[in-house]
Design a protein around this motif. Sequence first.
Motif, PDB file in Angstrom:
ATOM      1  N   ARG A 238       6.749  14.997 -10.067  1.00 44.71           N
ATOM      2  CA  ARG A 238       7.215  15.185 -11.336  1.00 44.71           C
ATOM      3  C   ARG A 238       6.214  16.195 -11.980  1.00 44.71           C
ATOM      4  O   ARG A 238       6.694  17.359 -12.825  1.00 44.71           O
ATOM      5  N   MET A 239       4.989  16.214 -11.884  1.00 40.14           N
ATOM      6  CA  MET A 239       4.015  17.194 -12.402  1.00 40.14           C
ATOM      7  C   MET A 239       4.261  18.625 -11.760  1.00 40.14           C
ATOM      8  O   MET A 239       4.221  19.515 -12.404  1.00 40.14           O
ATOM      9  N   LEU A 240       4.508  18.440 -10.596  1.00 38.27           N
ATOM     10  CA  LEU A 240       4.725  19.999  -9.735  1.00 38.27           C
ATOM     11  C   LEU A 240       6.079  20.584  -9.899  1.00 38.27           C
ATOM     12  O   LEU A 240       6.143  21.596  -9.933  1.00 38.27           O
ATOM     13  N   GLU A 241       7.016  19.545 -10.204  1.00 36.95           N
ATOM     14  CA  GLU A 241       8.397  20.023 -10.503  1.00 36.95           C
ATOM     15  C   GLU A 241       8.514  21.177 -11.665  1.00 36.95           C
ATOM     16  O   GLU A 241       9.270  21.894 -11.363  1.00 36.95           O
ATOM     17  N   GLN A 242       7.588  21.184 -12.376  1.00 36.62           N
ATOM     18  CA  GLN A 242       7.605  22.412 -13.521  1.00 36.62           C
ATOM     19  C   GLN A 242       7.048  23.403 -12.816  1.00 36.62           C
ATOM     20  O   GLN A 242       7.214  24.295 -13.503  1.00 36.62           O
ATOM     21  N   CYS A 243       6.292  23.399 -11.742  1.00 35.62           N
ATOM     22  CA  CYS A 243       5.599  24.634 -11.109  1.00 35.62           C
ATOM     23  C   CYS A 243       6.776  25.371 -10.158  1.00 35.62           C
ATOM     24  O   CYS A 243       6.614  26.264 -10.080  1.00 35.62           O
ATOM     25  N   GLN A 244       7.548  24.453  -9.645  1.00 38.42           N
ATOM     26  CA  GLN A 244       8.511  24.825  -8.704  1.00 38.42           C
ATOM     27  C   GLN A 244       7.957  25.745  -7.603  1.00 38.42           C
ATOM     28  O   GLN A 244       8.463  26.980  -7.505  1.00 38.42           O
ATOM     29  N   GLY A 245       7.246  25.266  -6.770  1.00 41.21           N
ATOM     30  CA  GLY A 245       6.634  26.088  -5.874  1.00 41.21           C
ATOM     31  C   GLY A 245       6.518  25.341  -4.630  1.00 41.21           C
ATOM     32  O   GLY A 245       7.226  24.409  -4.276  1.00 41.21           O
TER      33      GLY A 245
ATOM     34  N   ILE B 275       4.775  10.516  -8.915  1.00 45.96           N
ATOM     35  CA  ILE B 275       4.117  11.209 -10.130  1.00 45.96           C
ATOM     36  C   ILE B 275       3.737  12.689  -9.989  1.00 45.96           C
ATOM     37  O   ILE B 275       3.961  13.467 -10.917  1.00 45.96           O
ATOM     38  N   ARG B 276       3.106  12.783  -8.886  1.00 41.40           N
ATOM     39  CA  ARG B 276       2.635  14.145  -8.466  1.00 41.40           C
ATOM     40  C   ARG B 276       3.687  15.247  -8.408  1.00 41.40           C
ATOM     41  O   ARG B 276       3.659  16.236  -8.815  1.00 41.40           O
TER      42      ARG B 276
ATOM     43  N   GLN C 232       0.846  -1.072   0.047  1.00 37.34           N
ATOM     44  CA  GLN C 232      -0.147   0.161  -0.072  1.00 37.34           C
ATOM     45  C   GLN C 232       0.824   1.342  -0.089  1.00 37.34           C
ATOM     46  O   GLN C 232       0.573   2.162  -0.881  1.00 37.34           O
ATOM     47  N   MET C 233       1.914   1.272   0.763  1.00 39.84           N
ATOM     48  CA  MET C 233       2.772   2.348   0.846  1.00 39.84           C
ATOM     49  C   MET C 233       3.500   2.680  -0.332  1.00 39.84           C
ATOM     50  O   MET C 233       3.929   3.684  -0.946  1.00 39.84           O
ATOM     51  N   ALA C 234       4.002   1.460  -0.904  1.00 46.64           N
ATOM     52  CA  ALA C 234       4.558   1.684  -2.341  1.00 46.64           C
ATOM     53  C   ALA C 234       3.788   2.408  -3.291  1.00 46.64           C
ATOM     54  O   ALA C 234       4.220   3.078  -4.183  1.00 46.64           O
ATOM     55  N   GLY C 235       2.435   2.067  -3.368  1.00 45.59           N
ATOM     56  CA  GLY C 235       1.515   2.635  -4.126  1.00 45.59           C
ATOM     57  C   GLY C 235       1.450   4.007  -3.987  1.00 45.59           C
ATOM     58  O   GLY C 235       1.260   4.761  -4.943  1.00 45.59           O
ATOM     59  N   GLU C 236       1.200   4.623  -2.674  1.00 45.29           N
ATOM     60  CA  GLU C 236       1.216   5.956  -2.144  1.00 45.29           C
ATOM     61  C   GLU C 236       2.543   6.629  -2.597  1.00 45.29           C
ATOM     62  O   GLU C 236       2.535   7.581  -3.288  1.00 45.29           O
ATOM     63  N   LEU C 237       3.400   5.910  -2.525  1.00 48.09           N
ATOM     64  CA  LEU C 237       4.845   6.414  -3.018  1.00 48.09           C
ATOM     65  C   LEU C 237       4.938   6.891  -4.513  1.00 48.09           C
ATOM     66  O   LEU C 237       5.428   7.815  -5.065  1.00 48.09           O
ATOM     67  N   ARG C 238       4.423   5.695  -5.266  1.00 48.58           N
ATOM     68  CA  ARG C 238       4.422   5.934  -6.781  1.00 48.58           C
ATOM     69  C   ARG C 238       3.472   7.248  -7.148  1.00 48.58           C
ATOM     70  O   ARG C 238       3.689   8.051  -7.933  1.00 48.58           O
ATOM     71  N   GLN C 239       2.450   7.206  -6.633  1.00 49.54           N
ATOM     72  CA  GLN C 239       1.402   8.520  -6.868  1.00 49.54           C
ATOM     73  C   GLN C 239       2.171   9.750  -6.306  1.00 49.54           C
ATOM     74  O   GLN C 239       2.160  10.741  -7.073  1.00 49.54           O
ATOM     75  N   LEU C 240       2.863   9.726  -5.301  1.00 49.35           N
ATOM     76  CA  LEU C 240       3.550  11.053  -5.028  1.00 49.35           C
ATOM     77  C   LEU C 240       4.580  11.544  -5.684  1.00 49.35           C
ATOM     78  O   LEU C 240       4.972  12.530  -6.229  1.00 49.35           O
TER      79      LEU C 240
ATOM     80  N   GLU D 114       3.862  23.402  -3.665  1.00 51.68           N
ATOM     81  CA  GLU D 114       3.510  22.256  -3.694  1.00 51.68           C
ATOM     82  C   GLU D 114       4.541  21.056  -3.947  1.00 51.68           C
ATOM     83  O   GLU D 114       4.333  20.051  -3.541  1.00 51.68           O
ATOM     84  N   ALA D 115       5.412  21.588  -4.779  1.00 52.10           N
ATOM     85  CA  ALA D 115       6.584  20.725  -5.288  1.00 52.10           C
ATOM     86  C   ALA D 115       7.395  20.254  -4.061  1.00 52.10           C
ATOM     87  O   ALA D 115       7.821  19.192  -3.662  1.00 52.10           O
ATOM     88  N   ALA D 116       7.602  21.462  -3.099  1.00 46.61           N
ATOM     89  CA  ALA D 116       8.396  21.082  -2.111  1.00 46.61           C
ATOM     90  C   ALA D 116       7.608  20.293  -1.027  1.00 46.61           C
ATOM     91  O   ALA D 116       8.249  19.305  -0.522  1.00 46.61           O
ATOM     92  N   ASP D 117       6.521  20.602  -1.140  1.00 46.91           N
ATOM     93  CA  ASP D 117       5.643  19.548   0.123  1.00 46.91           C
ATOM     94  C   ASP D 117       5.451  18.079  -0.413  1.00 46.91           C
ATOM     95  O   ASP D 117       5.671  17.189   0.346  1.00 46.91           O
ATOM     96  N   ALA D 118       5.211  17.933  -1.792  1.00 40.15           N
ATOM     97  CA  ALA D 118       5.500  16.654  -2.409  1.00 40.15           C
ATOM     98  C   ALA D 118       6.750  16.079  -2.247  1.00 40.15           C
ATOM     99  O   ALA D 118       6.760  14.950  -1.848  1.00 40.15           O
ATOM    100  N   ALA D 119       7.860  16.740  -2.126  1.00 39.22           N
ATOM    101  CA  ALA D 119       9.401  15.990  -2.071  1.00 39.22           C
ATOM    102  C   ALA D 119       9.332  15.577  -0.713  1.00 39.22           C
ATOM    103  O   ALA D 119       9.891  14.620  -0.201  1.00 39.22           O
ATOM    104  N   GLN D 120       8.952  16.600   0.505  1.00 38.11           N
ATOM    105  CA  GLN D 120       8.781  16.146   1.817  1.00 38.11           C
ATOM    106  C   GLN D 120       8.261  15.097   2.063  1.00 38.11           C
ATOM    107  O   GLN D 120       8.523  14.191   2.794  1.00 38.11           O
ATOM    108  N   SER D 121       6.748  14.853   1.566  1.00 38.41           N
ATOM    109  CA  SER D 121       5.929  13.800   1.721  1.00 38.41           C
ATOM    110  C   SER D 121       6.659  12.479   1.349  1.00 38.41           C
ATOM    111  O   SER D 121       6.365  11.415   1.901  1.00 38.41           O
ATOM    112  N   ILE D 122       7.279  12.537   0.131  1.00 38.81           N
ATOM    113  CA  ILE D 122       8.022  11.466  -0.559  1.00 38.81           C
ATOM    114  C   ILE D 122       9.025  11.012   0.604  1.00 38.81           C
ATOM    115  O   ILE D 122       9.424   9.885   0.735  1.00 38.81           O
ATOM    116  N   GLY D 123       9.846  11.932   0.831  1.00 37.60           N
ATOM    117  CA  GLY D 123      10.969  11.622   1.816  1.00 37.60           C
ATOM    118  C   GLY D 123      10.488  10.790   3.012  1.00 37.60           C
ATOM    119  O   GLY D 123      10.978   9.849   3.402  1.00 37.60           O
TER     120      GLY D 123
END
Length: 127
Positions: A35-42, A32-33, A22-30, A44-53
Amino acid sequence: MKREEMKASLMRYRDAIVRERQMAGELRQLRIRRRMLEQCQGAEAADAAQSIGKLEQEIARNVEESLRTRGEVLALIGQIQDPSENAVLVLHYINGDSLERVGEKMDRSERWARDKHTQALDRLCGL
């Protein structure tokens, strides 16, 4: 220990594996999110990176716990001297096979696998 308590004890490894998946699935989704947010550089991208870590650290801890639990469950199953009872427990609790599938793998019936499973649990409860 009662039979139901013994089953719950043996199920710990399978439960840990389910949590990891289940966590591996969540990690995959994060990821993906992110990568999409990295283009925005805000933020949200930092929050996603922190959540992934955080999730990666939690998964690593759970993998260690699963390995420890697997060893404990295998040690418990290893107390069973009857080879067929031992095999039924390994196939069911470690490999995650249903008792129907255990019977098939051992060229026996599901009823036989269920009986061996019950005998093995009773034997473990008596140790």
